[in-house]
Design a protein around this motif. Structure first.
Motif, PDB file in Angstrom:
ATOM      1  N   PRO A   1       0.823  -1.211   0.000  1.00 53.57           N
ATOM      2  CA  PRO A   1       0.000   0.000   0.000  1.00 53.57           C
ATOM      3  C   PRO A   1       0.852   1.255   0.000  1.00 53.57           C
ATOM      4  N   PRO A   2       0.300   2.365  -0.479  1.00 52.79           N
ATOM      5  CA  PRO A   2       1.039   3.631  -0.408  1.00 52.79           C
ATOM      6  C   PRO A   2       1.208   4.078   1.039  1.00 52.79           C
ATOM      7  N   ALA A   3       2.196   4.909   1.263  1.00 56.06           N
ATOM      8  CA  ALA A   3       2.458   5.401   2.620  1.00 56.06           C
ATOM      9  C   ALA A   3       1.293   6.260   3.103  1.00 56.06           C
ATOM     10  N   ALA A   4       0.983   6.142   4.378  1.00 57.10           N
ATOM     11  CA  ALA A   4      -0.086   6.957   4.978  1.00 57.10           C
ATOM     12  C   ALA A   4       0.341   8.414   5.017  1.00 57.10           C
ATOM     13  N   GLY A   5      -0.641   9.298   4.863  1.00 60.59           N
ATOM     14  CA  GLY A   5      -0.387  10.726   4.945  1.00 60.59           C
ATOM     15  C   GLY A   5      -0.707  11.256   6.327  1.00 60.59           C
TER      16      GLY A   5
ATOM     17  N   PRO B   1      -4.577   6.770   6.391  1.00 61.04           N
ATOM     18  CA  PRO B   1      -4.204   5.945   5.236  1.00 61.04           C
ATOM     19  C   PRO B   1      -4.570   6.596   3.908  1.00 61.04           C
ATOM     20  N   ALA B   2      -3.709   6.391   2.923  1.00 54.44           N
ATOM     21  CA  ALA B   2      -3.987   6.906   1.585  1.00 54.44           C
ATOM     22  C   ALA B   2      -5.217   6.214   1.006  1.00 54.44           C
ATOM     23  N   PRO B   3      -6.007   6.931   0.194  1.00 51.38           N
ATOM     24  CA  PRO B   3      -7.190   6.289  -0.390  1.00 51.38           C
ATOM     25  C   PRO B   3      -6.817   5.172  -1.343  1.00 51.38           C
ATOM     26  N   ALA B   4      -7.710   4.194  -1.452  1.00 49.28           N
ATOM     27  CA  ALA B   4      -7.497   3.068  -2.365  1.00 49.28           C
ATOM     28  C   ALA B   4      -8.116   3.383  -3.721  1.00 49.28           C
ATOM     29  N   PRO B   5      -7.589   2.794  -4.780  1.00 56.27           N
ATOM     30  CA  PRO B   5      -8.247   2.939  -6.084  1.00 56.27           C
ATOM     31  C   PRO B   5      -9.671   2.379  -6.013  1.00 56.27           C
ATOM     32  N   SER B   6     -10.540   2.928  -6.813  1.00 54.11           N
ATOM     33  CA  SER B   6     -11.905   2.401  -6.884  1.00 54.11           C
ATOM     34  C   SER B   6     -11.878   1.023  -7.523  1.00 54.11           C
TER      35      SER B   6
ATOM     36  N   ARG C   1      -6.372  -1.653   3.686  1.00 52.60           N
ATOM     37  CA  ARG C   1      -7.764  -1.625   3.237  1.00 52.60           C
ATOM     38  C   ARG C   1      -8.740  -1.803   4.402  1.00 52.60           C
ATOM     39  N   ALA C   2      -8.345  -2.567   5.402  1.00 50.15           N
ATOM     40  CA  ALA C   2      -9.202  -2.704   6.583  1.00 50.15           C
ATOM     41  C   ALA C   2      -9.349  -1.366   7.303  1.00 50.15           C
ATOM     42  N   ASP C   3      -8.255  -0.615   7.412  1.00 43.95           N
ATOM     43  CA  ASP C   3      -8.321   0.705   8.056  1.00 43.95           C
ATOM     44  C   ASP C   3      -9.242   1.653   7.283  1.00 43.95           C
ATOM     45  N   LEU C   4      -9.171   1.594   5.958  1.00 51.32           N
ATOM     46  CA  LEU C   4     -10.054   2.432   5.137  1.00 51.32           C
ATOM     47  C   LEU C   4     -11.513   2.049   5.346  1.00 51.32           C
ATOM     48  N   ARG C   5     -11.760   0.759   5.437  1.00 50.59           N
ATOM     49  CA  ARG C   5     -13.138   0.315   5.635  1.00 50.59           C
ATOM     50  C   ARG C   5     -13.654   0.731   7.014  1.00 50.59           C
TER      51      ARG C   5
END
Length: 257
Positions: free
Chosen positions: A93-97, A101-106, A218-222
């Protein structure tokens, strides 16, 4: 050779991890795989919410899989799932800002990349999402599995080429070595044939993640999306009384409109 229909939704890292095991079994000559679609977003809707009106987060991927299957066959749908899963779950995954966490591609963006990796035209994604019939077809397949095997999640393996018993799982954290892959399969497939065996389960830790590079990201984004949706579900909120999936879909739609 055992013929297995593997029901998948690209949203689940656990499903993808099990699919890696299943593909390895196929390569080792233990099973022959076919593929079917099952939507976690749809199965988690409330009874009064119309799935036909759902703006599903993974709708683009599922609709692309359906169109690819119709044009190129079921095996190609399985190859698409493998390519999509590798992009979604096996890439670092990309580095967190500073804001997290950085957004994931759709799922549409990831689906285009997966098609390109397979040598297909990425525009197939746009053709799939522009045609309402593809979502109708996804829902029809989802309902057919729901009715036939009383499915509730993924991974679900259906024996006898899709005509036999169906079992949720196995849910595995990591891909074992070849010898263990086969040993696990022989134990699992033996248990699956006992109709009276209802459930085998371990205690699950809330922090447990599949051993895939992008699983935690992705779990953090969810979790972020779920928290926002739960706020919107509160009394007086815009999605009061709706299911979590419906609220999450609505918030995504609101943010892009």
């Amino acid at each position: 050779m055992e013929k297995i229909t593997f029901l998948f939704d690209p949203r689940s890292p656990w499903c993808y991890q099990t699919s890696r095991w299943a593909r390895r079994l196929e390569a080792l000559g233990e099973i022959e795989l076919d593929w079917g679609l099952f939507s976690l977003e749809v199965v988690n809707l409330a009874a009064d919410e119309d799935p036909a009106a759902l703006d599903a987060e993974y709708g683009a991927a599922l609709r692309t899989a359906i169109l690819l299957r119709d044009r190129h066959g079921r095996a190609e749908m399985g190859r698409f799932y493998a390519a999509l899963g590798a992009l979604m779950w096996e890439q670092e995954p990309p580095a967190a800002g500073p804001d997290g966490p950085a957004p994931a591609p759709s799922s549409a963006e990831s689906s285009r990349a997966a098609l390109a990796a397979l040598g297909h035209d990425p525009a197939l994604v746009d053709a799939a999402t522009a045609d309402p019939a593809t979502w109708t077809a996804v829902l029809a397949e989802h309902r057919s599995w729901l009715d036939r095997v009383r499915g509730f999640g993924v991974p679900t393996l259906v024996f006898d080429g899709g005509a036999g018993p169906a079992v949720f799982g196995p849910v595995i954290r990591e891909l074992p070595d070849d010898e263990t892959c086969v040993e696990l399969w022989r134990h699992f497939s033996g248990l699956a044939r006992y109709d009276y065996l209802f459930e085998v389960k371990r205690r699950k830790e809330l922090t447990l993640r599949a051993e895939l590079p992008a699983a935690v990201w992705r779990a953090d984004l969810r979790v972020q999306a779920m928290r926002a949706a739960r706020e919107a579900q509160r009394p007086g909120g815009p999605y009061e009384g709706s299911s979590l999936e419906w609220a999450m879909a609505g918030l995504r739609q609101d943010s892009t409109s």
